[in-house]
Design a protein around this motif. Structure first.
Motif, PDB file in Angstrom:
ATOM      1  N   UNK A  70       0.816  -1.211   0.000  1.00  0.00           N
ATOM      2  CA  UNK A  70       0.000   0.000   0.000  1.00  0.00           C
ATOM      3  C   UNK A  70       0.851   1.263   0.000  1.00  0.00           C
ATOM      4  N   UNK A  71       2.060   1.166   0.528  1.00  0.00           N
ATOM      5  CA  UNK A  71       2.942   2.336   0.507  1.00  0.00           C
ATOM      6  C   UNK A  71       3.195   2.839  -0.911  1.00  0.00           C
ATOM      7  N   UNK A  72       3.009   1.978  -1.883  1.00  0.00           N
ATOM      8  CA  UNK A  72       3.249   2.364  -3.276  1.00  0.00           C
ATOM      9  C   UNK A  72       2.093   3.189  -3.852  1.00  0.00           C
ATOM     10  N   UNK A  73       0.932   3.142  -3.205  1.00  0.00           N
ATOM     11  CA  UNK A  73      -0.256   3.777  -3.800  1.00  0.00           C
ATOM     12  C   UNK A  73      -0.931   4.809  -2.907  1.00  0.00           C
ATOM     13  N   UNK A  97       0.843  12.676   1.074  1.00  0.00           N
ATOM     14  CA  UNK A  97       0.587  13.441   2.288  1.00  0.00           C
ATOM     15  C   UNK A  97       0.181  12.552   3.449  1.00  0.00           C
ATOM     16  N   UNK A  98      -0.359  11.343   3.138  1.00  0.00           N
ATOM     17  CA  UNK A  98      -0.688  10.395   4.205  1.00  0.00           C
ATOM     18  C   UNK A  98       0.584   9.827   4.830  1.00  0.00           C
ATOM     19  N   UNK A  99       1.546   9.487   3.974  1.00  0.00           N
ATOM     20  CA  UNK A  99       2.825   8.975   4.485  1.00  0.00           C
ATOM     21  C   UNK A  99       3.503  10.043   5.354  1.00  0.00           C
ATOM     22  N   UNK A 100       3.528  11.268   4.856  1.00  0.00           N
ATOM     23  CA  UNK A 100       4.160  12.359   5.615  1.00  0.00           C
ATOM     24  C   UNK A 100       3.456  12.580   6.947  1.00  0.00           C
ATOM     25  N   UNK A 101       2.139  12.540   6.914  1.00  0.00           N
ATOM     26  CA  UNK A 101       1.334  12.737   8.131  1.00  0.00           C
ATOM     27  C   UNK A 101       1.688  11.700   9.192  1.00  0.00           C
ATOM     28  N   UNK A 102       1.740  10.434   8.799  1.00  0.00           N
ATOM     29  CA  UNK A 102       2.039   9.365   9.766  1.00  0.00           C
ATOM     30  C   UNK A 102       3.482   9.421  10.243  1.00  0.00           C
ATOM     31  N   UNK A 103       4.398   9.767   9.357  1.00  0.00           N
ATOM     32  CA  UNK A 103       5.805   9.839   9.761  1.00  0.00           C
ATOM     33  C   UNK A 103       6.057  11.005  10.721  1.00  0.00           C
ATOM     34  N   UNK A 149      12.108   8.594  10.555  1.00  0.00           N
ATOM     35  CA  UNK A 149      12.673   9.718   9.822  1.00  0.00           C
ATOM     36  C   UNK A 149      12.664   9.595   8.314  1.00  0.00           C
ATOM     37  N   UNK A 150      12.192   8.482   7.777  1.00  0.00           N
ATOM     38  CA  UNK A 150      12.174   8.296   6.321  1.00  0.00           C
ATOM     39  C   UNK A 150      10.856   8.872   5.766  1.00  0.00           C
ATOM     40  N   UNK A 151      10.921   9.947   5.057  1.00  0.00           N
ATOM     41  CA  UNK A 151       9.713  10.579   4.523  1.00  0.00           C
ATOM     42  C   UNK A 151       9.511  10.322   3.043  1.00  0.00           C
ATOM     43  N   UNK A 152      10.585   9.989   2.314  1.00  0.00           N
ATOM     44  CA  UNK A 152      10.461   9.653   0.893  1.00  0.00           C
ATOM     45  C   UNK A 152       9.813   8.280   0.756  1.00  0.00           C
ATOM     46  N   UNK A 153       8.853   8.172  -0.156  1.00  0.00           N
ATOM     47  CA  UNK A 153       8.094   6.923  -0.325  1.00  0.00           C
ATOM     48  C   UNK A 153       9.011   5.722  -0.567  1.00  0.00           C
TER      49      UNK A 153
END
Length: 484
Positions: free
Chosen positions: A424-427, A431-437, A461-465
């Motif tokens: 799911x991280x691929x799709x 902004x959801x990934x950034x929010x959770x990180x 600390x990893x924000x890049x997908x």
């Protein structure tokens, strides 16, 4: 004038417990009552009274008079009959051994295993079914019909490799193109018999529809339709429960069943068995079934079981659960197609049919399924080679799943395992990934729900997908290698 080959699907699933709640005190021998609903007995008793007993008595009488038909009994139905309705099983025994009947092969658990990429489970369930038919009736089926007629080129090759003489599937227009379903065809060199959709569904779906322009359908009218059909043979295949359960006795359905053989005989229409059809008629061409077809819904594809995200989640999870399946039987009960059918989110006529057969709302069916599968896997971790890796890779309950969100709320994706999370991280939106990180949600979930502190530390600390996907993907591959 064609000959007619008539077949009946006879199946009942072990429906999942609508009120399931994990109970660590329950032992392995009690999992049947923990996972499966007491409704199963109630449904079987009702269907037996309304359909199995009266319809089978009619069928036996008509077979004595020369009527021919085929039956496909699922293993889950047989188990229920053995437990709760031995009188019905006795009648089916008479049917199975009758000279004018034929038993068909299928998967023991009426499962979706035929759609798995790895066909070994599908082959094993077909073997279990044929062994059951031999143990009960001293018959080994030679013609196959896969669950709900699901079929494609790979299934055809697999069925042929198991030694079956042929198989049934749906006479789908997009597969036949301009051709008629009233002939024998081949798929990957295996003979196939194609169900006539309209004539089968005239009984299975339209018989009791008072708004249908052909209502009421009588045996003599239907026999006229069959006798006026062109081609070598007409394959009629329907759920046996049509006779008395889907359509009650008061609709005239049992009278229709009783009079149809005589009406066919008076018109010179001969009923034959599937094996006879394959022996009597040479294939007139080949069909190429690259995408899976079935007899379900308007689409005639696999969308009845794998048409939405919930179903895909469950479908992926049950395949991966093989690694946790100390108890193969429970794992296989969870493969039964009905569980996935209940999760469908269709509308219109198809949605009405799904709702009719389901004892659950779609979302509730999904949540129950995932909760039971998670409990099943969790119980088996203690028997596994690498318990720590298994705990991280296990299927999660709905409460444990990672629900992706943004500052504005839930974004529509939920991960029920580390594997699904990585996919799911691929799709999911960036902004959801950034929010959770920013909140530390991902590391917290991995550490406290998946119990993998090392991976939790790696993702901080990893924000890049892609920078986040890489260590998670490497970790899951390593953990799975520990379970082989």
């Amino acid at each position: 004038m064609p000959e007619v080959c008539i077949g009946f699907e006879v199946h009942q699933p072990f429906r999942l417990n609508r009120h399931f709640s994990p109970d660590p005190k329950k032992k392995e021998k009690d999992l049947g009552t923990l996972y499966f609903d007491e409704l199963n007995r109630e449904v079987l008793e009702r269907v037996s009274e309304k359909c199995y007993l009266p319809a089978t008595q009619i069928i036996l009488e008509k077979m004595d008079e020369g009527f021919h038909c085929a039956f496909s009994f699922s293993g889950t139905l047989i188990e229920q009959l053995e437990k709760w309705q031995p009188d019905v099983l006795s009648l089916f025994d008479q049917v199975a051994r009758h000279r004018n009947s034929e038993l068909l092969g299928q998967t023991y658990y009426h499962s979706i295993a035929g759609c798995f990429g790895d066909k070994s489970e599908f082959i094993e369930q077909a073997r279990l079914h044929t062994d059951l038919m031999y143990d009960l009736f001293r018959i080994r089926p030679t013609v196959f019909e896969n669950t709900e007629f699901t079929f494609n080129n790979q299934i055809a090759s697999c069925v042929k490799g198991m030694g079956y003489a042929g198989a049934f599937t749906e006479g789908v227009d997009r597969v036949l193109d301009w051709r008629s379903p009233h002939h024998v065809y081949t798929c990957n060199d295996m003979p196939v018999l194609l169900r006539d959709i309209q004539l089968s569904d005239d009984i299975a779906f339209r018989f009791g529809n008072q708004g249908w322009d052909k209502y009421p359908l009588t045996a003599d009218t239907y026999a006229d339709w069959l006798s006026g059909t062109t081609g070598d043979l007409v394959n009629i295949f329907i759920d046996y429960e049509t006779f008395g359960e889907h359509f009650w006795k008061e609709t005239g359905i049992l009278n229709f069943l009783s009079y149809l053989p005589l009406e066919l005989e008076q018109r010179g229409v001969r009923t034959i068995l599937p094996t006879e059809a394959l022996e009597n008629y040479q294939p007139v061409g080949a069909i190429d079934v690259r995408e899976t077809i079935s007899w379900a819904d308007i689409e005639k594809d696999a969308s009845a079981w794998m048409g939405n995200e919930r179903q895909h989640t469950a479908y992926s999870a049950i395949q991966k659960a093989a690694a946790f399946a100390k108890d193969k039987a429970i794992w296989r009960y969870l493969q039964t197609s009905d569980h996935f059918y209940y999760m469908a989110s269709k509308y219109g006529t198809c949605g009405e049919v799904h709702n009719y057969f389901s004892h659950h709302e779609a979302e509730d069916a999904f949540r129950t399924y995932m909760a039971i599968l998670a409990d099943f896997e969790n119980r088996n971790i203690r028997f596994m080679k690498n318990k720590r890796s298994a705990k991280t890779l296990r299927t999660l309950t709905p409460e444990e799943a990672f629900h992706f969100a943004s500052p504005f709320g839930y974004v529509g994706y939920a991960a029920y395992s580390l594997d699904q999370f990585c996919d799911l991280l691929r799709v999911v939106p960036a902004d959801s990934i950034a929010y959770h990180q920013e909140r530390g949600d991902i590391a917290h979930w991995i550490e406290h729900t998946l119990h993998d502190q090392k991976l939790a530390e790696d993702v901080i600390g990893r924000t890049d997908r892609q920078d986040l996907i890489t260590p998670i993907n490497e970790r899951r591959e390593l953990l799975w290698s520990h379970l082989k």
